[in-house]
Structures are given as C-alpha cells and as structure tokens.
Design an enzyme around this catalytic site. Sequence first.
Site, mmCIF file in Angstrom:
data_model
loop_
_atom_site.group_PDB
_atom_site.id
_atom_site.type_symbol
_atom_site.label_atom_id
_atom_site.label_comp_id
_atom_site.label_asym_id
_atom_site.label_seq_id
_atom_site.Cartn_x
_atom_site.Cartn_y
_atom_site.Cartn_z
ATOM 1 N N MET A 15 155.789 -60.419 2.135
ATOM 2 C CA MET A 15 156.246 -61.308 1.347
ATOM 3 C C MET A 15 155.309 -62.191 0.767
ATOM 4 O O MET A 15 155.733 -63.142 0.124
ATOM 5 C CB MET A 15 157.361 -62.366 2.221
ATOM 6 C CG MET A 15 158.515 -61.694 3.019
ATOM 7 S SD MET A 15 159.347 -60.821 1.807
ATOM 8 C CE MET A 15 160.025 -62.256 0.911
ATOM 9 N N LYS A 65 142.321 -58.817 11.584
ATOM 10 C CA LYS A 65 142.062 -60.228 11.592
ATOM 11 C C LYS A 65 140.487 -60.313 12.613
ATOM 12 O O LYS A 65 139.707 -61.521 12.397
ATOM 13 C CB LYS A 65 142.980 -60.719 12.588
ATOM 14 C CG LYS A 65 144.085 -60.758 11.769
ATOM 15 C CD LYS A 65 145.266 -61.469 12.430
ATOM 16 C CE LYS A 65 146.600 -61.865 11.546
ATOM 17 N NZ LYS A 65 147.756 -62.761 12.194
ATOM 18 N N ASP A 101 147.219 -69.610 11.600
ATOM 19 C CA ASP A 101 148.573 -69.067 12.345
ATOM 20 C C ASP A 101 149.133 -70.342 13.321
ATOM 21 O O ASP A 101 150.367 -70.370 13.175
ATOM 22 C CB ASP A 101 148.169 -67.965 13.276
ATOM 23 C CG ASP A 101 148.117 -66.770 12.239
ATOM 24 O OD1 ASP A 101 148.685 -66.477 11.068
ATOM 25 O OD2 ASP A 101 147.574 -65.500 13.077
ATOM 26 N N ARG A 152 155.323 -59.898 29.833
ATOM 27 C CA ARG A 152 155.304 -58.572 30.624
ATOM 28 C C ARG A 152 154.027 -58.583 31.559
ATOM 29 O O ARG A 152 154.109 -58.175 32.534
ATOM 30 C CB ARG A 152 155.474 -57.536 29.702
ATOM 31 C CG ARG A 152 155.704 -56.218 30.195
ATOM 32 C CD ARG A 152 156.384 -55.249 29.026
ATOM 33 N NE ARG A 152 155.313 -55.146 28.148
ATOM 34 C CZ ARG A 152 155.357 -54.193 27.275
ATOM 35 N NH1 ARG A 152 156.373 -53.664 26.940
ATOM 36 N NH2 ARG A 152 154.412 -54.219 26.342
HETATM 37 P P1 ATR Z 1 149.620 -59.175 18.199
HETATM 38 O O1 ATR Z 1 148.104 -59.674 18.701
HETATM 39 O O2 ATR Z 1 149.889 -58.753 17.101
HETATM 40 O O3 ATR Z 1 150.476 -60.541 18.551
HETATM 41 P P2 ATR Z 1 149.965 -57.511 20.901
HETATM 42 O O4 ATR Z 1 148.674 -57.831 21.364
HETATM 43 O O5 ATR Z 1 150.378 -56.040 20.725
HETATM 44 O O6 ATR Z 1 150.397 -58.056 19.354
HETATM 45 O O7 ATR Z 1 151.017 -58.351 21.639
HETATM 46 C C1 ATR Z 1 152.311 -58.434 21.562
HETATM 47 C C2 ATR Z 1 152.981 -59.150 22.835
HETATM 48 O O8 ATR Z 1 154.379 -58.630 22.608
HETATM 49 C C3 ATR Z 1 152.466 -58.907 23.907
HETATM 50 O O9 ATR Z 1 152.708 -60.166 24.533
HETATM 51 C C4 ATR Z 1 153.305 -57.819 24.509
HETATM 52 O O10 ATR Z 1 153.343 -57.899 26.153
HETATM 53 P P3 ATR Z 1 152.191 -57.076 26.989
HETATM 54 O O11 ATR Z 1 151.180 -57.992 26.903
HETATM 55 O O12 ATR Z 1 152.858 -57.027 28.107
HETATM 56 O O13 ATR Z 1 151.804 -55.727 26.285
HETATM 57 C C5 ATR Z 1 154.654 -58.155 24.119
HETATM 58 N N1 ATR Z 1 155.698 -57.067 23.843
HETATM 59 C C6 ATR Z 1 155.740 -56.086 22.967
HETATM 60 N N2 ATR Z 1 156.707 -55.282 23.404
HETATM 61 C C7 ATR Z 1 157.405 -55.661 24.574
HETATM 62 C C8 ATR Z 1 158.647 -55.414 25.275
HETATM 63 N N3 ATR Z 1 159.137 -54.194 24.996
HETATM 64 N N4 ATR Z 1 158.855 -56.244 26.214
HETATM 65 C C9 ATR Z 1 158.255 -57.139 26.867
HETATM 66 N N5 ATR Z 1 157.135 -57.886 25.811
HETATM 67 C C10 ATR Z 1 156.468 -56.888 24.810
#
Ligand code: ATR
Length: 278
Positions: A15, A65, A101, A152
């Site tokens: 966007m 990034k 951010d 998680r």
């Molecule tokens: P970014 O740096 O772009 O924010 P990332 O490092 O992949 O992305 O982080 C994504 C977040 O979403 C993490 O907190 C991830 O949890 P984990 O650290 O346990 O992987 C969370 N996440 C992604 N899919 C998820 C799901 N299905 N259920 C719970 N948490 C999820």
Amino acid sequence: MLKLGLIGHPVGHSMSPWIHHQLMEQQGLTGSYELFDISPEQFDTKIEQLKSEGLDGFNVTVPHKERIIPHLDRLDESAKALGAVNTVKCTPEGWVGYNTDGTGFVDSLRNRFPEALQEQSSVLLLGSGGAARGIYFALLQTGVKRVDIANRTIARAEAIIDSGGGRVASSSLDLDQAEAELGHYDVVIQTTTVGMSPNSDEHIVSADRITKGTVVSDIVYRPMKTKFLEEAEKQGAALHFGHEMLLQQAVYAFKIWTRTNPDALAILDRFESKLKGV
Ligand code: ATR
C-alpha cells in the site's frame, strides 16, 4: 521531484505507493514511489545498483531489513537497538538507516487512545518476531509499568525481554497462559501474522477473557477487523487497527525523507476506503 521507493520480496501488494502519493499531494510535493522487487539471491548486486538511481529515500521490508545494514553508512539509535532497518534516507554523506516500526505503532495507538499508555499500565504482546521486538523497544521508552510477552516458542519471548536489559518489568508466557490472563492487562497487542487473509478464520488465542475497556490492537490489516479483534469487541474492548499503524509508520518515513510534517489522520478515511476496495 522526490524519488522514493520500497525494496522487498515480494512487494506487489504494498500500500506504500498509494500512501506516499497521498502524502506528497498533501504537502504540495511531486515525485515517484517505485517498487523494487529484489530476490535474496540478487540482493548485494541490486543494492549497489540502487546507489546510482538517485533516490531520496526508500523503505525496506521483508526479507531485507537486516541484510541492508552492511550497505548503510550510519544507523540511528532505533535501528542500532533493533538490528533491523525499515527506512533509509539517502544523503550526500551516505545512506542512513532508521527503524520506525515500533515508534509508528506507539504513536498511532496514542493518536487513538491518548490515555492507553500510563505509568500504571500493563501491556501484553502476543508474538516474538521482528514486529514484537520493535514494539517492545518503543514501549520501553513510554514508562509503562509492565510489558509481558507471550509466544508459541517461549525462548524467543525471553530473548526479547533479555535484550531489553530490565528497563521495564516483563515476564514471558506461553499462549495458553496468555489466553487465561488476558483480563489482567490494560493493553493487548497481537503482533503476529496469525489471522491474516486468507487465514482470517484463525486467531492466535481466543479473546473471550478480555475485559471491558481493555485496548486491544492487532497489527494485521487484511482483514481490517481480524477474528481476534472481532472477539475482543464482543467483550467490550476498545479496538486499535493494523492499518492505523501502517499509516503512521509511513508518515514517519516521509517525515525523515522530506522534513515536512504530514497529517496521518487527514487521509485515514480515504485509506480505509481504499483497503476495503482492494
Ligand atoms: P517477523 O520477524 O516478520 O515478525 P517471524 O520472525 O516469523 O516474523 O515471527 C512471527 C511470529 O508469529 C512469531 O512470534 C511466531 O511464533 P514462533 O516464534 O513460535 O514461531 C508467530 N507465529 C507464526 N505462526 C504462528 C501460529 N500458527 N501460531 C502461533 N504463533 C505463530
């Protein structure tokens, strides 16, 4: 003529061109905002080529990034603290990296709820990715009483808390604990991609334990009202939306590039219509 852009992979659904053209118009400026889709394999070559494009500045998104950092001449404090850059200003002295951010998020939350972040406020972050890290560090500067992090993978929540160096009271939680404790926080912020379209029937935890008056925020902006926000609304929560954060972050970047002071709220309605139409 301003020359702006975005590097990422993919960048097709961004966007940002729309937002920045609105901001240019508001400020009586003309220029372009170009999308540069750069794959990780081509990254180093393409970045060096970008140096001859004569850009005034550009945004950086996933997955670049962190990788952009060795190509920069200087980092501001937020980019240094986070080890990630989402905005670059191109100056005669070189490229300078910023990270807007977290501050963009906190400012957009304050725009809508000026009382949400007080000395006695307790905040819960859901998730521990890059977005959570940025928001955690911005919250540290606000002087709130407590910022807990649920994830998680609990070790990732602990790592963010450790890097905060004890500047705010914080505990890590697993998602079951978070779901049970939701009613104990003044502000709850969902920072993951869970619930993003096309998986809009998913939520990271159920919001049934949210109590009336809690400010609940979700950084996902497609759909605008995620399942988590819908559930929170039913409990009487006050909602803060991901697209508000997106707009404020863009305004921050635009301020860095142009030294103007654009008004995010003035284009919020149009932005909402645009998102609903997409
Ligand atoms: P970014 O740096 O772009 O924010 P990332 O490092 O992949 O992305 O982080 C994504 C977040 O979403 C993490 O907190 C991830 O949890 P984990 O650290 O346990 O992987 C969370 N996440 C992604 N899919 C998820 C799901 N299905 N259920 C719970 N948490 C999820």
